[in-house]
Design a protein around this motif. Structure first.
Motif, short mmCIF file in Angstrom:
data_model
loop_
_atom_site.label_atom_id
_atom_site.label_comp_id
_atom_site.label_asym_id
_atom_site.label_seq_id
_atom_site.Cartn_x
_atom_site.Cartn_y
_atom_site.Cartn_z
N GLN A 1 28.81 26.79 17.71
CA GLN A 1 28.93 27.71 16.57
C GLN A 1 27.86 27.40 15.52
N VAL A 2 27.74 26.11 15.20
CA VAL A 2 26.79 25.71 14.16
C VAL A 2 25.36 26.01 14.60
N ARG A 3 25.07 25.78 15.90
CA ARG A 3 23.73 26.05 16.38
C ARG A 3 23.39 27.54 16.26
N ALA A 4 24.33 28.39 16.67
CA ALA A 4 24.09 29.84 16.59
C ALA A 4 23.87 30.27 15.14
N CYS A 5 24.67 29.71 14.24
CA CYS A 5 24.56 30.10 12.82
C CYS A 5 23.24 29.60 12.23
N SER A 6 22.86 28.35 12.56
CA SER A 6 21.63 27.85 11.92
C SER A 6 20.40 28.55 12.48
N ASP A 7 20.47 28.99 13.76
CA ASP A 7 19.37 29.80 14.30
C ASP A 7 19.25 31.10 13.51
N TYR A 8 20.40 31.71 13.26
CA TYR A 8 20.43 32.97 12.52
C TYR A 8 19.82 32.78 11.14
#
Ligand SMILES: [Zn+2]
Length: 531
Positions: A22-29
């Protein structure tokens, strides 16, 4: 723009993305959007059905303090699954100016909503403030009679049977003494001590405390001037904001409206003395109009207001600047400071120029027309969504009944999760549409025109008013210093206004007048050069 991540891992569903994913997807965004990640909030093994989640609560508290602009979540069901909570917190965030972004779901599905929001965000604030002024006009009739408006009357006055102020002779002596003593150089401590040892009491026999002396000395009523509505305005949620004072035109002031206890001359002398004492200990407060929206073109740090010379004794030679924050702190940027008055002048001139009367007329017509159109489609859409929502809710209930009756399969669980996700998505849309309808109340042509007209007269406003108007219209300014190494000797800035997104949403250009189009083009991220 600052963004934070909210992630949650629950114990109630078997298959879900790990916190790390979740955190990875959000920080990519966030990095795609070029925002700054300022915090991450993680609740482990917590259900979204409850709002009693410690990190969630910490995030809401930070949002209210406007520590960031966006909350990025992986999926909406991370945020909240309770319909009431969801609507409630979404509204709280909206009031705080924080937006909730889901990486997987697209919350803003219509381009019009984005476009209109940009104008309406500022407008709704302006409108509610203005509405307050209309209401005040009605209240003025009552206030003109100079009647007591509730609460304990100030020291020195009683309220007569007709509701008007009358002098309380015993207390008036104390008031006169306080002013005289203050002007002859006594401090609050010694004034309070004298009053107490001489048996002079305040309302209801209470001791006149040291910290109420300041309020007494500042009370204009003692000069016979009736003052009403001095307290601060309420925000959209009805809370008072202690930091913003009402502007002068909202305060009712009637000279000679009540019996005077001291002369204007004495009052003014006391005010002068207070002002002098203040500027001796505090820095004279003068707003930097571009604080928070001015950024260094070289390193993207915020540029902050600073002054050179002695701020304790401000003189003509005290120069005020905006300086790159990184340079100020670490010297890692070589951006030169820019004179406050110069860059503010460039921005004010730009705002004044983009809004001549012809374009204001066109743009008001366009916005009000679109609000009407969008409101109508919103109402239809809302009906449709509510219909689907109740159907989905029924399906959820039915399936839950079956599960309670013993049906327990992977397929049923997946179907339930799917239905719940759909339900939440619909609930979010309902909230969105309702918030939109609320914030567009009063968005008719005449009102929008008034709102935009502020730009035209911006140079004649007070600095505080200018700061408020700039905050409403300008979203970002980048400052580019002259190149020191024999390069471009001209410095420039790039101004981005909130009206820019109007251009983006304005696909059907044929329909618009040339004046309107030139307004859009000129307000869209212009670069200005200045010497
Ligand atoms: Zn810099």
């Amino acid at each position: 723009m600052k963004a934070v991540i909210y992630a949650r891992f629950s114990s109630d569903l078997q298959r879900e993305e790990s916190i790390e994913a979740q955190v990875r997807a959000c920080s990519d965004y966030i990095s795609n959007k070029k925002w700054v990640l300022s915090d991450t909030y993680i609740d482990r093994a917590m259900s979204a059905r409850s709002d009693q989640r410690p990190e969630f609560q910490r995030m809401i508290a930070d949002a209210k303090q406007r520590k960031f602009d966006f909350i990025v979540i992986h999926k909406l069901d991370r945020f909240s699954r309770d319909r009431y909570d969801h609507a409630f917190y979404k509204r709280e965030l909206k009031l705080a100016g924080v937006r909730l972004i889901s990486v997987l779901e697209n919350l803003d599905d219509s381009p019009e909503s984005v476009v209109l929001e940009s104008v309406l965000e500022g407008f709704s604030e302006y409108y509610s403030r203005n509405l307050g002024r209309e209401v005040m006009k009605g209240l003025k009739e009552n206030a003109l009679q100079c009647k007591h408006t509730g609460g304990v009357p100030p020291l020195g006055y009683d309220v007569g049977a007709d509701g008007k102020y009358i002098i309380n002779d015993r207390e008036a002596v104390a008031v006169r003494y306080i002013f005289e003593a203050y002007l002859s150089g006594d401090g609050y401590d010694s004034i309070a001590r004298w009053l107490s040892t001489n048996g002079i009491r305040g309302k209801r026999g209470s001791v006149i405390a040291k910290n109420s002396l300041h309020d007494i000395l500042c009370n204009e009523k003692y000069t016979g001037t009736f003052v009403y509505n001095r307290s601060t305005a309420k925000d959209a949620a009805g809370r008072r904001n202690g930091h913003s004072n009402k502007s002068n035109d909202e305060i009712i002031r009637i000279e000679g409206g009540i019996p005077a206890i001291i002369t204007k001359e004495i009052y003014n002398k006391a005010m002068d003395k207070m002002q002098k004492n203040k500027s001796g200990t505090h820095r004279a407060k003068e707003p930097y109009l571009l604080s928070g929206i001015l950024f260094c073109g070289k390193c993207d740090s915020a540029m902050v207001g600073s002054s050179r010379g002695n701020p304790r004794t401000p003189t003509e030679t005290t120069k005020k600047y905006y300086q790159c924050n990184r340079k100020g702190r670490t010297r890692e940027c070589d951006c030169q400071a820019v004179n406050r008055d110069v860059i503010e002048g460039v921005v004010l001139t730009h705002l004044e120029k983009i809004a001549d009367s012809k374009t204001i007329n066109d743009i008001s017509a366009w916005v009000s027309e679109n609000v009407k159109l969008y409101k109508k489609t919103s109402a239809d859409k809302l009906k449709e969504i509510k219909k689907e929502l109740s159907a989905v809710s029924r399906d959820v209930e039915k399936l839950l009944d079956k599960i309670i009756d013993g049906l327990d399969s992977e397929a049923a669980r997946q179907r339930l999760a799917g239905l719940e996700a759909r339900k939440l998505h619909l609930e979010v849309q309902v909230t969105d549409l309702q918030v939109f309808t609320e914030t567009t109340t009063g968005a008719n042509k005449a009102e929008i025109k008034k709102y935009l007209s502020q730009l035209k007269k911006i140079k004649s406003l007070s600095r505080e008013q200018q700061a408020a108007v700039i905050k409403q219209f300008v979203s970002r300014i980048e400052y580019y210093p002259p190149d020191g190494d024999g390069g471009d000797p001209v410095r420039s800035c790039k101004i981005t206004t909130r009206l820019d997104s109007l251009l983006a949403g304005c696909e059907d250009r044929e329909r618009h007048t040339p004046a309107f189009l030139s307004f859009l083009t000129s307000s869209c991220s212009v670069s200005m050069s200045f010497v």
